[in-house]
Write an enzyme that holds these catalytic residues in place. Structure first.
Site, PDB file in Angstrom:
ATOM      1  N   HIS A 139       3.664 106.964  68.850  1.00 28.76           N
ATOM      2  CA  HIS A 139       3.514 105.743  68.025  1.00 28.76           C
ATOM      3  C   HIS A 139       2.443 106.151  66.688  1.00 28.76           C
ATOM      4  O   HIS A 139       1.580 106.915  67.056  1.00 28.76           O
ATOM      5  CB  HIS A 139       2.880 104.493  68.669  1.00 28.76           C
ATOM      6  CG  HIS A 139       3.175 103.276  67.934  1.00 28.76           C
ATOM      7  ND1 HIS A 139       2.247 103.041  66.733  1.00 28.76           N
ATOM      8  CD2 HIS A 139       4.212 102.286  67.834  1.00 28.76           C
ATOM      9  CE1 HIS A 139       2.697 101.554  66.307  1.00 28.76           C
ATOM     10  NE2 HIS A 139       3.657 101.494  67.090  1.00 28.76           N
ATOM     11  N   GLU A 170       8.808 104.177  61.102  1.00 33.05           N
ATOM     12  CA  GLU A 170       8.066 103.025  60.685  1.00 33.05           C
ATOM     13  C   GLU A 170       6.809 103.604  59.763  1.00 33.05           C
ATOM     14  O   GLU A 170       6.111 104.411  60.058  1.00 33.05           O
ATOM     15  CB  GLU A 170       7.076 102.518  62.055  1.00 33.05           C
ATOM     16  CG  GLU A 170       7.819 102.088  63.058  1.00 33.05           C
ATOM     17  CD  GLU A 170       6.827 101.214  64.334  1.00 33.05           C
ATOM     18  OE1 GLU A 170       7.064 100.392  64.484  1.00 33.05           O
ATOM     19  OE2 GLU A 170       5.863 102.011  64.555  1.00 33.05           O
TER      20      GLU A 170
HETATM   21  O1  LIG Z   1       5.230  99.090  67.216  1.00 27.46           O
HETATM   22  C1  LIG Z   1       5.390  98.299  66.743  1.00 27.46           C
HETATM   23  C2  LIG Z   1       5.259  98.476  65.083  1.00 27.46           C
HETATM   24  O2  LIG Z   1       4.112  99.349  64.935  1.00 27.46           O
HETATM   25  C3  LIG Z   1       5.342  97.327  64.259  1.00 27.46           C
HETATM   26  O3  LIG Z   1       4.491  96.521  64.167  1.00 27.46           O
HETATM   27  P1  LIG Z   1       4.330  95.245  63.329  1.00 27.46           P
HETATM   28  O4  LIG Z   1       5.564  94.479  63.836  1.00 27.46           O
HETATM   29  O5  LIG Z   1       3.182  94.482  63.834  1.00 27.46           O
HETATM   30  O6  LIG Z   1       4.442  95.474  61.752  1.00 27.46           O
END
Ligand SMILES: O=C[C@H](O)COP(=O)(O)O
Length: 214
Positions: A85, A133
């Site tokens: 992550h 992401e």
């Molecule tokens: O693991 C999840 C992601 O980092 C997205 O986070 P978020 O939905 O708070 O932007």
């Protein structure tokens, strides 16, 4: 569409979110999983919701103090795990080791990456899925699907060029059913999200909204 809710280290009640996710998944027939802190895996899995770890280390059993062992999270009820992550970045060799450790333990894998080039690199390691992401959009109010649609399209293409069997998810700023639908239109087959549910006043309502168009 797969909805994977990462609770990160947010101060929410993991069992409350897990129970809501289990119920919404059953009512909607949408696959939803919850990824809590490692210490909460057993309690979350006991609700019956599909449960994922947030991380596993590359090591096997042995003298590895402080490690999160893939076999241990599987024993606690996890069916899958995130790897690399953006908030838990790893070297490529260790990502490979963690994917192999997860496979040994029978865990499904989703390797996260920041951009399409990294998506291609981690897709080559043969995980079940990858998640793109953009770090600058994580935790914000702007969905990656509308703020940076090209990164999702390009990630889908990058993964397919390496291994068509690797699913591509996307995440960052996703909080509504419209965001989920837009991500699907760009080719994503799963959503990785956190704050939209973990920080919601009513996590059940947030989950219902996410699956509404599906
Ligand atoms: O693991 C999840 C992601 O980092 C997205 O986070 P978020 O939905 O708070 O932007």
């Amino acid at each position: 569409m797969f909805i994977l809710v990462n609770l990160k280290a947010y101060p929410c009640d993991p069992v409350e979110v897990a129970t809501a996710a289990r119920d919404v998944a059953e009512d909607s027939d949408v696959r939803i999983a919850v990824s809590p802190q490692a210490a909460d895996l057993r309690r979350v899995a006991d609700t019956g919701v599909e449960t994922w770890a947030q991380h596993v280390d590359p090591n096997d059993y042995g003298s590895h103090t402080g490690s999160t062992l893939a076999e241990a999270v599987a024993e606690a009820g996890a069916e899958g795990t995130l790897v690399n992550h953006s908030e838990k970045r790893m070297k490529l060799a260790d990502i490979d080791g963690s994917v192999r450790a997860a496979e040994r333990a029978g865990l499904e894998t989703c390797v996260c990456a920041n951009n399409p080039a990294q998506i291609g690199a981690v897709a080559a390691l043969g995980p079940d899925s990858v998640a793109v992401e953009p770090p600058e959009l994580i935790g914000g109010d702007d969905s990656v699907a509308s703020a940076d649609p090209d990164i999702v399209r390009d990630a889908v293409e990058a993964a397919a060029n390496v291994d068509e069997d690797v699913e591509v998810f996307c995440g960052a700023g996703i909080s509504t059913g419209d965001d989920v639908e837009a991500a699907g239109d760009l080719g994503a087959t799963g959503i990785l999200l956190a704050s939209g549910v973990a920080k919601a006043d009513d996590p059940r309502a947030a989950l219902e909204n996410l699956v509404e168009p599906l």
